[in-house]
Scaffold this motif. Structure first.
Motif, PDB file in Angstrom:
ATOM      1  N   PRO A  41      71.799 142.747 113.944  1.00 21.07           N
ATOM      2  CA  PRO A  41      72.905 143.735 113.347  1.00 21.07           C
ATOM      3  C   PRO A  41      74.239 143.369 114.151  1.00 21.07           C
ATOM      4  O   PRO A  41      74.160 142.556 115.391  1.00 21.07           O
ATOM      5  CB  PRO A  41      72.606 145.170 114.118  1.00 21.07           C
ATOM      6  CG  PRO A  41      71.557 144.792 115.069  1.00 21.07           C
ATOM      7  CD  PRO A  41      70.859 143.436 115.046  1.00 21.07           C
TER       8      PRO A  41
ATOM      9  N   ASP B 295      75.960 148.254 113.297  1.00 21.49           N
ATOM     10  CA  ASP B 295      76.425 148.260 112.014  1.00 21.49           C
ATOM     11  C   ASP B 295      77.302 149.549 111.743  1.00 21.49           C
ATOM     12  O   ASP B 295      77.301 150.211 110.612  1.00 21.49           O
ATOM     13  CB  ASP B 295      75.357 148.246 110.977  1.00 21.49           C
ATOM     14  CG  ASP B 295      74.662 146.816 111.036  1.00 21.49           C
ATOM     15  OD1 ASP B 295      75.603 145.853 111.623  1.00 21.49           O
ATOM     16  OD2 ASP B 295      73.530 146.683 110.613  1.00 21.49           O
TER      17      ASP B 295
ATOM     18  N   TYR C 212      83.408 149.149 114.683  1.00 18.30           N
ATOM     19  CA  TYR C 212      82.753 148.575 113.736  1.00 18.30           C
ATOM     20  C   TYR C 212      83.556 148.004 112.484  1.00 18.30           C
ATOM     21  O   TYR C 212      83.563 146.938 112.239  1.00 18.30           O
ATOM     22  CB  TYR C 212      81.393 149.050 113.175  1.00 18.30           C
ATOM     23  CG  TYR C 212      80.702 148.505 112.079  1.00 18.30           C
ATOM     24  CD1 TYR C 212      79.935 147.298 112.218  1.00 18.30           C
ATOM     25  CD2 TYR C 212      81.024 148.871 110.786  1.00 18.30           C
ATOM     26  CE1 TYR C 212      79.453 146.450 111.456  1.00 18.30           C
ATOM     27  CE2 TYR C 212      80.224 147.955 109.600  1.00 18.30           C
ATOM     28  CZ  TYR C 212      79.512 146.957 109.995  1.00 18.30           C
ATOM     29  OH  TYR C 212      78.938 146.422 109.098  1.00 18.30           O
TER      30      TYR C 212
END
Ligand code: KG4
Ligand code: ZN
Length: 361
Positions: free
Chosen positions: A2, A22, A339
Motif C-alpha cells: 500500500p 491508500d 495521500y
C-alpha cells in the motif's frame, strides 16, 4: 504494497499521529488531547498548547507506528498539517515531520487542516451516519464530483465546493465567530462550561427551541473580511452571541443571583435551533445550486445531534457525517488528504514553513 502515509496533526490542542494506507484504511489513529489542560481557562491557551505538543509529539508518533505495526521502511511519505492553526502548535508537528523525512529519506507533504476535515470522509470507518458508508462508496467511485463540504469547528465555518481532488472553491465562510466558537462563548455566558458545544446540546434537550427568536444575520459584501464572491452562502454568529448576552442581562446573571433565574435551557435550545437552521439552509441551497452528488459535513460542531437530524431530513441520502472521532481533529484525516496530494505529485522540502492563516480555495 500500500501507499502508506504517516500523518501528523498539531494545529490546535490535540497532538495526533496516524498511519493510513491508500488514503482509506486507518492502521493507527492516536490522539493526545489537551482538553483537560485548557478547560481551566475556558478555551485554548496557545503557550500551554505548544508546550504540551512538544512533550507529547514523540510518544504519540511512536504509539501510532507501534499500533500500526508499521516499520519505518514501510512508509511512503510523511504528511503534516502546515496550517491554518496556532503558529506555536503547528511548528511542533512540522518540525517533527521534517526530522523524520530527513532521517528516513522520505517525501514530505504539507497539508491544509481544512482539506483534512474534508478527506475524513474518504476513510473507512464504522459508526458514522447511516448514509456515511453510501457516500463513501461514491467517493471511491470513478467520478464522485462535484461535492459540497461544510466544515464547522471551533476555528472554522467554511462552505466549500469541490470539483476534483485538491480543487476547492470557497462558497462561503463566517465573517466573525466560527460556529463552534459561538457555541463555546454562549456556553460561557450561560455558565455551562467548556467545551461549549456538548454543554449547549445537553442543556437544550429540555428547553423550548421556539421561546427566543434569533434573526438571521445579514452579511454585507462590503465587509473587509469577505473572501467569497457572493454573500449568499456567508455566515455570521456574533449577533446571536450578543443576543444571548442581552438575554442573560435581562434576567440577571447566570448564577441566578437576581430575582429571575436565567432560562438557560430555553436559551440554549433557541440558540442551537437558530444556528443549525442557518447552517442547514445555506448548505442545502448551495447543494441544489451546484447540483452536488454529496454533502460532506465535518469539524467538531458536526457532532451536534440537532444539526445531524435537520441536515439529514433536508438532504436525505446525500449527506455524510463520519463517526465523531473523525469529525474532530485527528491525524488520520491528514493522512487521507496527504495521500491524494501525494498521488497528484505534491511534494514539500525541508523549507516547508507553517502557514497559520492558510486558506482553502
Ligand atoms: O473540530 P474541533 O474538535 O476543533 C477545532 O476547532 O478544530 O471542534 C471543536 C468545536 C468546539 O467549539 C466545540 O464546542 C464544538 O466543536 N462542538 C460542538 C459539539 N461538540 C463539539 N458544537 C455543537 N454541538 C456539539 N455536540
Ligand atoms: Zn479542525
Amino acid at each position: 504494497m500500500p501507499t502508506r502515509i504517516l500523518a501528523i496533526e498539531t494545529s490546535c490542542d490535540e497532538t495526533a499521529a496516524a498511519v493510513v494506507d491508500d488514503g482509506r484504511f486507518i492502521r493507527a489513529n492516536v490522539i493526545a488531547s489537551q482538553a483537560d489542560l485548557h478547560r481551566r481557562y475556558g478555551g485554548v491557551f496557545p503557550e500551554m498548547a505548544s508546550r504540551a505538543h512538544v512533550e507529547a509529539i514523540a510518544p504519540v508518533i511512536d504509539a501510532a507506528m507501534t499500533e500500526a505495526q508499521a516499520s519505518w521502511d514501510s512508509l511512503s511519505a510523511v504528511a503534516v498539517t502546515k496550517g491554518p492553526g496556532l503558529p506555536g502548535s503547528l511548528v511542533v508537528g512540522v518540525n517533527a515531520a521534517k526530522g523524520i523525512c530527513l532521517a528516513r529519506d522520505l517525501p514530505l507533504i504539507g497539508v491544509n487542516h481544512l482539506e483534512g476535515h474534508i478527506y475524513a470522509h474518504w476513510l473507512e470507518a464504522d459508526g458514522g451516519s447511516e448514509t456515511a458508508s453510501l457516500v463513501r462508496q461514491l467517493l471511491h467511485s470513478e467520478s464522485p464530483f462535484p461535492l459540497l463540504a461544510l466544515i464547522v469547528s471551533g476555528g472554522h465555518t467554511e462552505l466549500v465546493l469541490m470539483r476534483g481532488h485538491g480543487q476547492y472553491r470557497l462558497l462561503g465562510h463566517t465573517v466573525d465567530d466560527a460556529a463552534g466558537e459561538a457555541f463555546d462563548k454562549v456556553a460561557r455566558l450561560l455558565n455551562l462550561g467548556y467545551p461549549g458545544g456538548p454543554a449547549i446540546q445537553k442543556a437544550a434537550e429540555f428547553g423550548n427551541p421556539q421561546r427566543f427568536k434569533f434573526s438571521p444575520p445579514r452579511v454585507s459584501l462590503e465587509a473587509k473580511t469577505v473572501r467569497a464572491t457572493s454573500n449568499e452562502y456567508m455566515f455570521s454568529f456574533s449577533g446571536a452571541k450578543t443576543h444571548v448576552l442581552r438575554l442573560t442581562q435581562d434576567y440577571g446573571d447566570a448564577n441566578g443571583n437576581r430575582a429571575d433565574p436565567v432560562p438557560v435551557s430555553d436559551i440554549a435550545a433557541s440558540f442551537q435551533e437558530a444556528v443549525t437552521d442557518w447552517l442547514v439552509e445555506k448548505t442545502a441551497r448551495a447543494a441544489e445550486a451546484f447540483g452536488v452528488k454529496a454533502v460532506l459535513v465535518g469539524g467538531g460542531v458536526s457532532a451536534n445531534k440537532r444539526l445531524r437530524a435537520k441536515m439529514s431530513a433536508r438532504l436525505g441520502a446525500t449527506v455524510s457525517f463520519p463517526p465523531l472521532a473523525l469529525c474532530t481533529d485527528n491525524a488520520a484525516m491528514i493522512g487521507a488528504a496527504g495521500y491524494y496530494a501525494f498521488a497528484r505529485g505534491v511534494r514539500d522540502d525541508l523549507t516547508l514553513d507553517v502557514e497559520p492563516d492558510l486558506k482553502l480555495g
